[in-house]
Design an enzyme around this catalytic site. Structure first.
Site, PDB file in Angstrom:
ATOM      1  N   ARG A   1      28.435  89.058 -19.641  1.00 30.70           N
ATOM      2  CA  ARG A   1      29.618  88.834 -20.267  1.00 30.70           C
ATOM      3  C   ARG A   1      30.280  87.332 -19.673  1.00 30.70           C
ATOM      4  O   ARG A   1      30.005  87.195 -18.674  1.00 30.70           O
ATOM      5  CB  ARG A   1      30.861  90.081 -20.000  1.00 30.70           C
ATOM      6  CG  ARG A   1      31.142  90.354 -18.723  1.00 30.70           C
ATOM      7  CD  ARG A   1      32.112  91.677 -18.789  1.00 30.70           C
ATOM      8  NE  ARG A   1      32.663  91.870 -17.576  1.00 30.70           N
ATOM      9  CZ  ARG A   1      33.783  91.542 -17.230  1.00 30.70           C
ATOM     10  NH1 ARG A   1      34.681  90.634 -17.960  1.00 30.70           N
ATOM     11  NH2 ARG A   1      34.286  91.727 -15.924  1.00 30.70           N
TER      12      ARG A   1
ATOM     13  N   GLN B   1      20.220  93.389 -14.568  1.00 34.41           N
ATOM     14  CA  GLN B   1      21.449  92.632 -13.961  1.00 34.41           C
ATOM     15  C   GLN B   1      21.059  91.384 -13.698  1.00 34.41           C
ATOM     16  O   GLN B   1      20.281  91.035 -12.809  1.00 34.41           O
ATOM     17  CB  GLN B   1      22.016  93.455 -12.719  1.00 34.41           C
ATOM     18  CG  GLN B   1      22.313  94.875 -13.255  1.00 34.41           C
ATOM     19  CD  GLN B   1      23.742  95.366 -13.519  1.00 34.41           C
ATOM     20  OE1 GLN B   1      24.536  94.493 -14.477  1.00 34.41           O
ATOM     21  NE2 GLN B   1      24.317  96.310 -13.389  1.00 34.41           N
TER      22      GLN B   1
ATOM     23  N   ASN C   1      27.896  83.788 -14.525  1.00 35.87           N
ATOM     24  CA  ASN C   1      26.572  84.184 -14.968  1.00 35.87           C
ATOM     25  C   ASN C   1      26.107  82.556 -15.289  1.00 35.87           C
ATOM     26  O   ASN C   1      24.725  82.568 -15.562  1.00 35.87           O
ATOM     27  CB  ASN C   1      26.719  84.958 -16.378  1.00 35.87           C
ATOM     28  CG  ASN C   1      27.188  86.197 -15.772  1.00 35.87           C
ATOM     29  OD1 ASN C   1      26.752  86.785 -14.651  1.00 35.87           O
ATOM     30  ND2 ASN C   1      27.806  86.982 -16.490  1.00 35.87           N
TER      31      ASN C   1
ATOM     32  N   ARG D   1      21.993 113.169  16.942  1.00 34.64           N
ATOM     33  CA  ARG D   1      21.369 112.155  16.579  1.00 34.64           C
ATOM     34  C   ARG D   1      19.890 112.130  16.127  1.00 34.64           C
ATOM     35  O   ARG D   1      19.226 112.066  17.406  1.00 34.64           O
ATOM     36  CB  ARG D   1      21.840 110.776  16.952  1.00 34.64           C
ATOM     37  CG  ARG D   1      21.347 109.443  16.270  1.00 34.64           C
ATOM     38  CD  ARG D   1      22.127 108.276  16.500  1.00 34.64           C
ATOM     39  NE  ARG D   1      23.272 108.216  15.825  1.00 34.64           N
ATOM     40  CZ  ARG D   1      24.328 107.490  15.424  1.00 34.64           C
ATOM     41  NH1 ARG D   1      24.137 106.216  16.077  1.00 34.64           N
ATOM     42  NH2 ARG D   1      25.282 107.582  14.829  1.00 34.64           N
TER      43      ARG D   1
END
Length: 394
Positions: free
Chosen positions: A10, A106, A20, A161
């Site tokens: 867009r 994307q 973009n 851990r």
């Protein structure tokens, strides 16, 4: 099986306006994703969905089809899935086109490669899944906290851990590649459903453009990835570098004084590159068609051999290599024009500056990012030295 790739893009980006279509190295941001999609063997069509005429124009220029979407599907709150469904509906209604698989890409992930796309599609097929996504391994410890209980572990027990090899593998969604079966996607209208497969991509391909600084980070990564790819095209053993002069050592221009004397423009950076290779012991020579004594003068300063005024270069090059006891496949030739083509075809690796003649570019195994006389030879020197393939002449 038909596979359609859709890239939603867009025009109303708020964080980075016009994001973009902003330049990222040598092309607009969206063009990097279009390029990867067009190269993917698993993809049959590439469509950009946009509401913006500039994005549409850029996308077409780089080889994608474009379908314009209405403003209501391009707002800040609009879902990507709605844009995908709009494209599918449009193609169904106008062409009767109904792909089997949809690849959602994307355009803000410019490091995505065609291999990442093919790998994600392949993983869906291999695992007989309904959806798939690209991921990278995650080895970090996540925490959350509130005012009452303080900080606590999300993906670990803070009181004990485990070492990395003892932990259950975790993965991060990269946000770059999603694949889904189209009929089910049209039913659920969300990118994940049924069985989901994960395709692990190289961590250096994981980069999203959200902040202005991300452009600089992406540019650095792209340069490094390109250099690694170019370096892979070099012979494992390089014992000689043969170069044209005009358009390689120079910018292919000549300056002529009123008295008829000619001068050329060379790069000090290129000179340093040649010096580094000379100190590494690499055999080097210049073979030039140019008659002017400026060729010999420049080569004398660089302390490398040269022959100029040569009409046919190949026999001379082969004789020079034979005298040095160097096989042609152990040599690299840098040329920029049609009279270099024979030599380029005869060596182990042919190289052309970025601004070389189209036929030289087509013949080159490696095309440099820099132009002749403007850092091309420095780039070539760094590639050879970084690859560690330079072998000193005997």
């Amino acid at each position: 099986m038909q596979t359609l790739a859709i890239i939603p893009a867009r025009g109303g980006s708020k964080g980075i306006p016009r994001k973009n279509v902003l330049p990222l190295l040598d092309k607009p941001l969206i063009a990097h994703t279009i390029h990867a999609a067009l190269l993917a063997e698993s993809v049959d069509r590439v469509v950009v969905s946009t509401d913006d005429e500039e994005i549409a124009s850029v996308s077409r220029a780089y080889g994608a089809e474009v379908i314009m979407r209405p403003p209501e599907l391009a707002s800040d709150m609009a879902k990507s899935e709605d844009a995908l469904l709009h494209v599918l509906d449009h193609l169904d209604q106008t062409e009767g086109y109904r792909p089997d698989l949809l690849v959602f890409l994307q355009c803000t992930s410019p490091l995505t490669s065609s291999g990442d796309i093919d790998g994600t599609v392949g993983k869906l097929i291999e695992e007989q899944a309904d959806t798939a996504l690209s991921v990278v391994p995650f080895h970090y410890f996540l925490w959350h906290g509130d005012e009452q209980s303080g900080a606590d572990g999300v993906n670990h027990d803070k009181s004990f851990r485990l070492m990395r090899q003892q932990r259950t593998p975790e993965f991060v969604e990269t946000g770059s590649v999603y694949v889904m079966k189209v009929p089910q996607f049209r039913d659920v209208q969300f990118r994940f459903f049924g069985r989901t497969a994960m395709h692990e991509i190289p961590v250096e391909h994981w980069q999203e453009i959200d902040e202005p600084a991300d452009f600089r980070i992406a540019e650095d990564r792209i340069r490094r990835l390109r250099r690694d790819a170019v370096g892979a095209g070099l012979p494992a053993r390089v014992r000689a570098l043969i170069m044209d002069f005009d358009g390689v050592h120079t910018d292919d221009r000549v300056l002529v004084s009123t008295s008829g004397e000619e001068a050329v423009s060379c790069s000090r950076s290129d000179g340093m590159g040649i010096e580094l290779l000379r100190k590494a012991g690499l055999a080097m020579t210049v073979i030039s068609k140019e008659q002017n004594k400026v060729v010999a003068a420049r080569c004398a300063k660089l302390q490398i051999e040269c022959t100029h005024g040569v009409e046919t270069k190949l026999p001379l090059m082969l004789r020079w290599l034979a005298q040095k006891g160097i096989a042609p496949e152990e040599a690299v030739y840098v040329g920029n024009d049609v009279n270099d083509l024979e030599c380029m075809a005869a060596v182990g690796c042919s190289v052309a500056p970025a601004d070389a003649h189209p036929r030289a570019l087509a013949a080159a195994g490696i095309v440099l990012e820099r132009s002749g006389g403007r850092g091309a030879l420095r780039e070539m020197a760094e590639l050879l030295l970084d690859k560690g393939c330079v072998e000193a002449a005997q």
